[in-house]
Every structure is written in C-alpha cells, then in structure tokens.
Write an enzyme that holds these catalytic residues in place. Sequence first.
Site, PDB file in Angstrom:
ATOM      1  N   HIS A   5       5.206  10.628  -3.908  1.00  0.00           N
ATOM      2  CA  HIS A   5       3.715  10.910  -3.649  1.00  0.00           C
ATOM      3  C   HIS A   5       3.371  12.509  -2.921  1.00  0.00           C
ATOM      4  O   HIS A   5       2.486  12.971  -3.637  1.00  0.00           O
ATOM      5  CB  HIS A   5       3.156   9.815  -2.180  1.00  0.00           C
ATOM      6  CG  HIS A   5       1.604  10.084  -1.890  1.00  0.00           C
ATOM      7  ND1 HIS A   5       0.740   8.998  -2.628  1.00  0.00           N
ATOM      8  CD2 HIS A   5       0.926  11.002  -1.217  1.00  0.00           C
ATOM      9  CE1 HIS A   5      -0.431   9.612  -1.901  1.00  0.00           C
ATOM     10  NE2 HIS A   5      -0.289  10.705  -1.319  1.00  0.00           N
ATOM     11  N   GLU A   6       4.036  12.983  -2.186  1.00  0.00           N
ATOM     12  CA  GLU A   6       3.926  14.217  -1.602  1.00  0.00           C
ATOM     13  C   GLU A   6       4.375  15.455  -2.676  1.00  0.00           C
ATOM     14  O   GLU A   6       3.683  16.333  -2.820  1.00  0.00           O
ATOM     15  CB  GLU A   6       4.598  14.375  -0.371  1.00  0.00           C
ATOM     16  CG  GLU A   6       4.124  13.575   0.866  1.00  0.00           C
ATOM     17  CD  GLU A   6       2.528  13.699   1.011  1.00  0.00           C
ATOM     18  OE1 GLU A   6       2.066  14.832   1.123  1.00  0.00           O
ATOM     19  OE2 GLU A   6       1.902  12.904   1.753  1.00  0.00           O
ATOM     20  N   HIS A  56       1.435  15.575  -5.277  1.00  0.00           N
ATOM     21  CA  HIS A  56       0.428  16.754  -4.825  1.00  0.00           C
ATOM     22  C   HIS A  56       0.834  18.094  -4.926  1.00  0.00           C
ATOM     23  O   HIS A  56      -0.044  18.741  -5.583  1.00  0.00           O
ATOM     24  CB  HIS A  56       0.339  16.370  -3.029  1.00  0.00           C
ATOM     25  CG  HIS A  56      -0.484  15.180  -2.783  1.00  0.00           C
ATOM     26  ND1 HIS A  56      -1.690  14.815  -3.539  1.00  0.00           N
ATOM     27  CD2 HIS A  56      -0.254  14.419  -1.950  1.00  0.00           C
ATOM     28  CE1 HIS A  56      -1.881  13.635  -2.802  1.00  0.00           C
ATOM     29  NE2 HIS A  56      -1.366  13.482  -1.929  1.00  0.00           N
TER      30      HIS A  56
END
Length: 219
Positions: A34-35, A38
């Site tokens: 997820h990170e 980003h």
Amino acid sequence: MLHYLQELFQALDVVLLLDAVLRVAAVLLCLTVHETCHGLVAYALGDPTAKSMHRLSMNPLHHIDWFGLFMMLAAGFGWAKPVPVDPRYFKKPKEGMALTALAGPVSNFLLAFLLIFISKMIYLYAPYTVVLDAIFTFCLYTAAPLSIGLGLFNLIPIPPLDGSKVVAVLLPDRAYGTLMRYERYGMLLLLALSFLGISGGFISGAIAQVYEAMFNLIY
C-alpha cells in the site's frame, strides 16, 4: 539447560505460533504494498520526496508504525507511516494527490486478486503438502479480510484516509485547504468509530462482497 529448553519448546503451541507469524507477515505485506505504491505513483508524477527518503521499498521496516501495526493485529484497524508527498511537484496538485492516494487502495485490491488467483492454482493443480497448504491459507487470509479490508477502509472519505484526498479533488481550493487542516482530528474520529464498532459491520459486508466478486471472476 538443554533439557529445560526442550521442555519449553514442547510446551509451545506450534500451530498458534505459526498462525501468529503468518498473521504478522500478512499485515506487513499489505501495508508495505500500500505505502510503496503511494510513493511510486507520486514519483511517476514528478515528486521525488518518497524516493529520497527510501520509501520506494518493499522492506517493511521502512514503512512500519509500531503502534499502527499493533492496532492492525489487535483490532483489525491500523496504519503504516504515511509516505511523504509534496504536491508542489505535481503539475496539478489536487489531481496528483488524488491519484497518489488512490494508488494505495488499488494496489491492495490487485494484491488480493493475485493472491486469490495463486490459491486457485494451488487448489486445482498442486499436490497436497503441509507447505502448500500453509501458502494456500496465507494467500486467502491475506486477500480477505486484510488486503481487501485495507483497500476498502482507506476509501472512506474521512481525513487522513486516502478516500478524503480522492473526494477532495472535487472541492474548491478553500474547502480543500480546510479539509487538509483537519486531518489530525479525522484519525481520532476513526479510532472512536473502530472501538465503538460502528463501522465494523459495513466494512465486513463490503469485504465479503468484493471477495465474492473476485472469487467468481477467477473461479
């Protein structure tokens, strides 16, 4: 001393210990993907901030917020260290922030889809072994509730969740600035909702529907 260690090892519930290890690994995988995504999208849009701070990495140690990890394991609601993003690098700051924010949930849905596909391959074509059974279980558990749940939860339009930045692209600049200033209070609201169990039923139902849709698409 050796005899004492042998007795201690025998007293451990190996199944529970393995389950705990796999649970931690699943959480770290979902948060790291997820990170990292980003940061990758922000970098693709011209912002080198995450790259300069070594956040374009699949090493979970670069992303862990230890209290957020504890909350994820204990309450099913947690977070990693937010990837630093500087919208001044984007040609269109609000749109860039929205795309960067959306990358996190989308990556979790794609991860879940991939893991369900792997579990299908194991189920249909692989002979039964203890190792493959553990991988099969890990894939399905990581896909749902964790990866799908993390993606759906982050789409809630409450700051600082990703959904707030996606919705904010539709707001006038003044309203957008006001929304971003109140990010810190949004986290308190989310914690309260989590502990009160208000959002749990809705998220659980949504996870089941998304999982079923992915499952039927693959199977």
